[in-house]
Design a protein around this motif. Structure first.
Motif, PDB file in Angstrom:
ATOM      1  N   TYR A  27       0.814  -1.214   0.000  1.00 23.17           N
ATOM      2  CA  TYR A  27       0.000   0.000   0.000  1.00 23.17           C
ATOM      3  C   TYR A  27       0.851   1.269   0.000  1.00 23.17           C
ATOM      4  CZ  TYR A  27      -4.163  -2.764   0.380  1.00 23.17           C
ATOM      5  OH  TYR A  27      -5.167  -3.642   0.103  1.00 23.17           O
ATOM      6  N   GLY A  28       2.071   1.194   0.520  1.00 21.60           N
ATOM      7  CA  GLY A  28       2.980   2.327   0.387  1.00 21.60           C
ATOM      8  C   GLY A  28       3.384   2.544  -1.062  1.00 21.60           C
ATOM      9  N   ALA A  29       3.640   1.455  -1.777  1.00 17.02           N
ATOM     10  CA  ALA A  29       3.975   1.562  -3.200  1.00 17.02           C
ATOM     11  C   ALA A  29       2.782   2.069  -4.011  1.00 17.02           C
ATOM     12  CB  ALA A  29       4.435   0.211  -3.741  1.00 17.02           C
ATOM     13  N   LEU A  30       1.589   1.607  -3.653  1.00 13.74           N
ATOM     14  CA  LEU A  30       0.395   2.097  -4.328  1.00 13.74           C
ATOM     15  C   LEU A  30       0.210   3.598  -4.079  1.00 13.74           C
ATOM     16  CD1 LEU A  30      -2.100   1.351  -6.013  1.00 13.74           C
ATOM     17  CD2 LEU A  30      -3.277   0.906  -3.860  1.00 13.74           C
ATOM     18  N   GLY A  31       0.451   4.026  -2.848  1.00 12.44           N
ATOM     19  CA  GLY A  31       0.379   5.450  -2.541  1.00 12.44           C
ATOM     20  C   GLY A  31       1.429   6.251  -3.284  1.00 12.44           C
ATOM     21  N   TYR A  32       2.618   5.684  -3.424  1.00 14.16           N
ATOM     22  CA  TYR A  32       3.679   6.356  -4.173  1.00 14.16           C
ATOM     23  C   TYR A  32       3.287   6.531  -5.640  1.00 14.16           C
ATOM     24  CZ  TYR A  32       8.185   7.141  -6.394  1.00 14.16           C
ATOM     25  OH  TYR A  32       9.211   7.653  -7.160  1.00 14.16           O
ATOM     26  N   LEU A  33       2.716   5.496  -6.220  1.00 12.93           N
ATOM     27  CA  LEU A  33       2.273   5.590  -7.611  1.00 12.93           C
ATOM     28  C   LEU A  33       1.148   6.611  -7.774  1.00 12.93           C
ATOM     29  CD1 LEU A  33       2.367   1.830  -8.658  1.00 12.93           C
ATOM     30  CD2 LEU A  33       3.975   3.647  -9.290  1.00 12.93           C
ATOM     31  N   LEU A  34       0.243   6.653  -6.814  1.00 15.52           N
ATOM     32  CA  LEU A  34      -0.813   7.660  -6.865  1.00 15.52           C
ATOM     33  C   LEU A  34      -0.240   9.068  -6.726  1.00 15.52           C
ATOM     34  CD1 LEU A  34      -3.680   6.005  -4.792  1.00 15.52           C
ATOM     35  CD2 LEU A  34      -3.645   6.459  -7.248  1.00 15.52           C
ATOM     36  N   ASP A  35       0.784   9.226  -5.884  1.00 15.74           N
ATOM     37  CA  ASP A  35       1.455  10.527  -5.762  1.00 15.74           C
ATOM     38  C   ASP A  35       2.066  10.957  -7.092  1.00 15.74           C
ATOM     39  OD1 ASP A  35       0.907  11.288  -3.169  1.00 15.74           O
ATOM     40  OD2 ASP A  35       2.718  10.374  -2.333  1.00 15.74           O
ATOM     41  N   LEU A  36       2.696  10.030  -7.785  1.00 14.20           N
ATOM     42  CA  LEU A  36       3.276  10.365  -9.085  1.00 14.20           C
ATOM     43  C   LEU A  36       2.199  10.730 -10.099  1.00 14.20           C
ATOM     44  CD1 LEU A  36       6.060   7.661  -9.545  1.00 14.20           C
ATOM     45  CD2 LEU A  36       6.344  10.073  -8.979  1.00 14.20           C
ATOM     46  N   TRP A  37       1.107   9.983 -10.062  1.00 12.30           N
ATOM     47  CA  TRP A  37       0.035  10.188 -11.026  1.00 12.30           C
ATOM     48  C   TRP A  37      -0.709  11.500 -10.774  1.00 12.30           C
ATOM     49  CZ3 TRP A  37      -5.162   7.179 -11.001  1.00 12.30           C
ATOM     50  CH2 TRP A  37      -5.864   7.421 -12.188  1.00 12.30           C
ATOM     51  N   TRP A  38      -1.037  11.773  -9.509  1.00 11.22           N
ATOM     52  CA  TRP A  38      -1.834  12.940  -9.166  1.00 11.22           C
ATOM     53  C   TRP A  38      -0.996  14.173  -8.863  1.00 11.22           C
ATOM     54  CZ3 TRP A  38      -5.442  10.019  -5.272  1.00 11.22           C
ATOM     55  CH2 TRP A  38      -6.354   9.245  -5.992  1.00 11.22           C
ATOM     56  N   GLY A  39       0.307  14.034  -8.701  1.00 13.11           N
ATOM     57  CA  GLY A  39       1.173  15.160  -8.372  1.00 13.11           C
ATOM     58  C   GLY A  39       1.033  15.629  -6.936  1.00 13.11           C
ATOM     59  N   THR A  40       0.695  14.713  -6.035  1.00 16.99           N
ATOM     60  CA  THR A  40       0.559  15.055  -4.621  1.00 16.99           C
ATOM     61  C   THR A  40       1.757  14.525  -3.847  1.00 16.99           C
ATOM     62  OG1 THR A  40      -0.678  13.023  -4.205  1.00 16.99           O
ATOM     63  CG2 THR A  40      -1.955  14.981  -4.760  1.00 16.99           C
ATOM     64  N   SER A  41       1.754  14.734  -2.540  1.00 22.13           N
ATOM     65  CA  SER A  41       2.859  14.215  -1.722  1.00 22.13           C
ATOM     66  C   SER A  41       2.366  13.592  -0.425  1.00 22.13           C
ATOM     67  CB  SER A  41       3.841  15.337  -1.407  1.00 22.13           C
ATOM     68  OG  SER A  41       3.189  16.342  -0.657  1.00 22.13           O
ATOM     69  N   PHE A  42       1.095  13.256  -0.328  1.00 21.47           N
ATOM     70  CA  PHE A  42       0.571  12.706   0.920  1.00 21.47           C
ATOM     71  C   PHE A  42       0.007  11.299   0.795  1.00 21.47           C
ATOM     72  CE2 PHE A  42      -2.817  15.023  -1.168  1.00 21.47           C
ATOM     73  CZ  PHE A  42      -3.887  14.146  -1.111  1.00 21.47           C
ATOM     74  N   MET A  43      -0.188  10.812  -0.402  1.00 22.92           N
ATOM     75  CA  MET A  43      -0.810   9.500  -0.572  1.00 22.92           C
ATOM     76  C   MET A  43       0.094   8.362  -0.117  1.00 22.92           C
ATOM     77  SD  MET A  43      -3.864   9.963  -1.463  1.00 22.92           S
ATOM     78  CE  MET A  43      -4.325   8.290  -1.797  1.00 22.92           C
ATOM     79  N   VAL A  44       1.407   8.541  -0.195  1.00 29.76           N
ATOM     80  CA  VAL A  44       2.310   7.490   0.268  1.00 29.76           C
ATOM     81  C   VAL A  44       2.168   7.295   1.777  1.00 29.76           C
ATOM     82  CG1 VAL A  44       4.339   8.968   0.535  1.00 29.76           C
ATOM     83  CG2 VAL A  44       4.639   6.546   0.082  1.00 29.76           C
ATOM     84  N   VAL A  45       1.989   8.382   2.509  1.00 27.58           N
ATOM     85  CA  VAL A  45       1.806   8.282   3.961  1.00 27.58           C
ATOM     86  C   VAL A  45       0.484   7.591   4.274  1.00 27.58           C
ATOM     87  CG1 VAL A  45       1.548   9.616   6.086  1.00 27.58           C
ATOM     88  CG2 VAL A  45       3.206  10.329   4.369  1.00 27.58           C
ATOM     89  N   ILE A  46      -0.561   7.964   3.551  1.00 24.91           N
ATOM     90  CA  ILE A  46      -1.864   7.323   3.751  1.00 24.91           C
ATOM     91  C   ILE A  46      -1.773   5.834   3.408  1.00 24.91           C
ATOM     92  CG2 ILE A  46      -4.237   7.220   2.876  1.00 24.91           C
ATOM     93  CD1 ILE A  46      -4.107  10.283   2.645  1.00 24.91           C
ATOM     94  N   GLY A  47      -1.056   5.496   2.344  1.00 25.46           N
ATOM     95  CA  GLY A  47      -0.890   4.098   1.970  1.00 25.46           C
ATOM     96  C   GLY A  47      -0.137   3.294   3.012  1.00 25.46           C
ATOM     97  N   ILE A  48       0.909   3.876   3.579  1.00 29.78           N
ATOM     98  CA  ILE A  48       1.686   3.167   4.604  1.00 29.78           C
ATOM     99  C   ILE A  48       0.847   2.938   5.856  1.00 29.78           C
ATOM    100  CG2 ILE A  48       3.621   3.446   6.214  1.00 29.78           C
ATOM    101  CD1 ILE A  48       5.161   4.743   3.870  1.00 29.78           C
ATOM    102  N   VAL A  49       0.137   3.960   6.300  1.00 32.05           N
ATOM    103  CA  VAL A  49      -0.699   3.824   7.498  1.00 32.05           C
ATOM    104  C   VAL A  49      -1.823   2.823   7.254  1.00 32.05           C
ATOM    105  CG1 VAL A  49      -2.291   5.074   9.010  1.00 32.05           C
ATOM    106  CG2 VAL A  49      -0.111   6.104   8.386  1.00 32.05           C
ATOM    107  N   PHE A  50      -2.473   2.907   6.097  1.00 31.83           N
ATOM    108  CA  PHE A  50      -3.548   1.977   5.771  1.00 31.83           C
ATOM    109  C   PHE A  50      -3.013   0.546   5.664  1.00 31.83           C
ATOM    110  CE2 PHE A  50      -6.286  -0.239   2.689  1.00 31.83           C
ATOM    111  CZ  PHE A  50      -7.484  -0.191   3.389  1.00 31.83           C
ATOM    112  N   GLY A  51      -1.842   0.369   5.045  1.00 29.93           N
ATOM    113  CA  GLY A  51      -1.261  -0.966   4.924  1.00 29.93           C
ATOM    114  C   GLY A  51      -0.895  -1.566   6.269  1.00 29.93           C
ATOM    115  N   ALA A  52      -0.353  -0.750   7.166  1.00 28.46           N
ATOM    116  CA  ALA A  52      -0.020  -1.237   8.504  1.00 28.46           C
ATOM    117  C   ALA A  52      -1.281  -1.619   9.267  1.00 28.46           C
ATOM    118  CB  ALA A  52       0.765  -0.184   9.265  1.00 28.46           C
TER     119      ALA A  52
END
Length: 67
Positions: A27-52
């Motif tokens: 889910y961290g990798a998924l958040g990272y990909l969403l950050d690249l796609w959407w141009g944001t910088s917070f989805m990786v954190v949300i992905g890591i927390v959700f994955g944990a």
């Protein structure tokens, strides 16, 4: 002497580490990909927390099934 491999137990601590770590990685990798796609910088954190959280949930769910 038995040649069959042992099945992993849900009470093994390494199974819990694998479930939580796998959730963080996936889910961290998924958040990272969403950050690249959407141009944001917070989805990786949300992905890591959700994955944990999801990994911890699966550990507790597996322990409840074994009881």
């Amino acid at each position: 002497m038995s040649d069959s491999p042992k099945s992993p137990s849900s009470h093994d601590p390494w199974v819990a580490v694998g479930r939580i770590g796998g959730g963080v990685l996936v889910y961290g990798a998924l958040g990272y990909l969403l950050d690249l796609w959407w141009g944001t910088s917070f989805m990786v954190v949300i992905g890591i927390v959700f994955g944990a959280a999801l990994g911890i949930y699966t550990v507790f769910a597996a322990l409840q099934d074994r009881s």
